[in-house]
Design a protein around this motif. Structure first.
Motif, PDB file in Angstrom:
ATOM      1  N   PHE A  40       2.421  13.359  -1.254  1.00  0.00           N
ATOM      2  CA  PHE A  40       2.232  13.161  -2.867  1.00  0.00           C
ATOM      3  C   PHE A  40       1.014  14.271  -3.457  1.00  0.00           C
ATOM      4  CE2 PHE A  40       2.387   9.183  -1.079  1.00  0.00           C
ATOM      5  CZ  PHE A  40       3.406   8.420  -1.585  1.00  0.00           C
ATOM      6  N   ASP A  41       1.024  13.945  -4.699  1.00  0.00           N
ATOM      7  CA  ASP A  41      -0.020  15.473  -5.145  1.00  0.00           C
ATOM      8  C   ASP A  41      -1.740  14.875  -5.430  1.00  0.00           C
ATOM      9  OD1 ASP A  41      -0.487  13.845  -7.413  1.00  0.00           O
ATOM     10  OD2 ASP A  41       1.086  14.906  -8.648  1.00  0.00           O
ATOM     11  N   GLY A  42      -2.091  13.822  -4.644  1.00  0.00           N
ATOM     12  CA  GLY A  42      -2.979  13.138  -4.455  1.00  0.00           C
ATOM     13  C   GLY A  42      -3.968  13.155  -5.533  1.00  0.00           C
ATOM     14  N   THR A  43      -3.074  12.819  -6.665  1.00  0.00           N
ATOM     15  CA  THR A  43      -3.602  12.791  -8.326  1.00  0.00           C
ATOM     16  C   THR A  43      -3.558  11.847  -9.186  1.00  0.00           C
ATOM     17  OG1 THR A  43      -2.410  13.760  -9.740  1.00  0.00           O
ATOM     18  CG2 THR A  43      -2.782  15.294  -8.665  1.00  0.00           C
ATOM     19  N   GLU A  44      -3.391  10.969  -8.399  1.00  0.00           N
ATOM     20  CA  GLU A  44      -3.599   9.017  -8.539  1.00  0.00           C
ATOM     21  C   GLU A  44      -4.990   8.224  -8.152  1.00  0.00           C
ATOM     22  OE1 GLU A  44      -1.296   8.362 -11.582  1.00  0.00           O
ATOM     23  OE2 GLU A  44      -0.042  10.504 -11.079  1.00  0.00           O
ATOM     24  N   MET A  45      -4.949   7.372  -8.598  1.00  0.00           N
ATOM     25  CA  MET A  45      -6.108   6.138  -8.018  1.00  0.00           C
ATOM     26  C   MET A  45      -5.466   5.868  -6.926  1.00  0.00           C
ATOM     27  SD  MET A  45      -8.485   6.191  -9.755  1.00  0.00           S
ATOM     28  CE  MET A  45      -9.227   4.251  -9.209  1.00  0.00           C
ATOM     29  N   ALA A  46      -6.121   5.258  -6.683  1.00  0.00           N
ATOM     30  CA  ALA A  46      -6.090   4.505  -4.885  1.00  0.00           C
ATOM     31  C   ALA A  46      -7.042   3.814  -4.600  1.00  0.00           C
ATOM     32  CB  ALA A  46      -5.905   5.795  -3.702  1.00  0.00           C
ATOM     33  N   SER A  47      -6.763   2.736  -3.726  1.00  0.00           N
ATOM     34  CA  SER A  47      -7.943   2.408  -2.931  1.00  0.00           C
ATOM     35  C   SER A  47      -7.655   1.869  -1.476  1.00  0.00           C
ATOM     36  CB  SER A  47      -8.410   0.696  -4.282  1.00  0.00           C
ATOM     37  OG  SER A  47      -8.782   1.105  -4.941  1.00  0.00           O
ATOM     38  N   PHE A  48      -8.886   1.712  -0.962  1.00  0.00           N
ATOM     39  CA  PHE A  48      -8.338   0.880   0.582  1.00  0.00           C
ATOM     40  C   PHE A  48      -9.020  -0.459   0.448  1.00  0.00           C
ATOM     41  CE2 PHE A  48      -9.083   5.758   1.921  1.00  0.00           C
ATOM     42  CZ  PHE A  48      -7.779   5.446   3.443  1.00  0.00           C
ATOM     43  N   TYR A  49      -8.001  -1.144   1.292  1.00  0.00           N
ATOM     44  CA  TYR A  49      -8.905  -2.957   1.212  1.00  0.00           C
ATOM     45  C   TYR A  49      -8.523  -2.936   2.320  1.00  0.00           C
ATOM     46  CZ  TYR A  49      -6.732  -2.864  -3.695  1.00  0.00           C
ATOM     47  OH  TYR A  49      -6.357  -1.992  -4.535  1.00  0.00           O
ATOM     48  N   MET A  50      -9.988  -3.321   2.772  1.00  0.00           N
ATOM     49  CA  MET A  50     -10.238  -4.121   4.258  1.00  0.00           C
ATOM     50  C   MET A  50      -9.646  -5.563   4.854  1.00  0.00           C
ATOM     51  SD  MET A  50     -12.709  -1.672   5.184  1.00  0.00           S
ATOM     52  CE  MET A  50     -13.107  -2.122   6.606  1.00  0.00           C
TER      53      MET A  50
END
Length: 174
Positions: A40-50
């Motif tokens: 991926f190019d890394g330009t999109e939003m992202a989240s981790f979920y514990m």
């Protein structure tokens, strides 16, 4: 110490990457390692979920603070891996690109000594090719609209030009 993670893409096919990263790195560093490992190019939003041991989401850790009160939201760059993941808390969910919902199950598989010949983060193993598009997922709220669940009066409320009069909105309220 080095944390070794397996990031499994939520698809029918077996698609995963094994990543080694320093325990003092942040979730943002892990985010960057995952996006690079999957191309991926890394330009999109992202989240981790514990998560708990059964992959049930507990709370979100976003890449950026998108709220109005920045004191309430902690972002990925504030979460040091060793402070949040250990041999008793190994599972997190990662979602990249909220329009396509690339979803990954990320699990801490091992904690080992640092190897002097590797630069971290490191892609240790790659299995499977990422599909051109994320698979459609059915979420609980995505069941669609079923008219049979509503009586006639409830359905009439949404008909006609004056359907919102009872809600206290004026004609040109904005």
């Amino acid at each position: 110490m080095i944390y070794k993670f397996r990031a499994i893409l939520d698809t029918k096919e077996d698609i995963f990457r094994d990543i080694a990263i320093e325990q003092t790195d942040t979730l943002e560093d892990l985010h960057n390692a995952i996006t690079n490992a999957f191309g991926f190019d890394g330009t999109e939003m992202a989240s981790f979920y514990m998560c708990d041991d059964n992959w049930n989401q507990e709370f979100e850790i976003p890449l950026f603070d998108t709220g109005e009160d920045s004191d309430e939201v902690r972002t990925m760059n504030e979460f040091i891996l060793e402070d949040n993941l250990d041999k008793h808390h190994t599972k997190i969910i990662y979602v990249y690109d909220f329009f396509n919902m690339w979803t990954f199950f990320v699990e801490l598989a091992a904690i080992e000594e640092k190897e002097s010949d590797l630069t971290y983060p490191a892609l240790l193993f790659s299995h499977g090719e990422i599909p051109a598009e994320a698979e459609d997922k059915m979420f609980e709220a995505d069941g669609g609209f079923d008219e049979d669940e509503y009586d006639e009066d409830e359905l009439d409320m949404f008909d006609g030009e004056d359907s919102f009069e009872d809600f206290g909105f004026e004609e040109n309220w904005n």
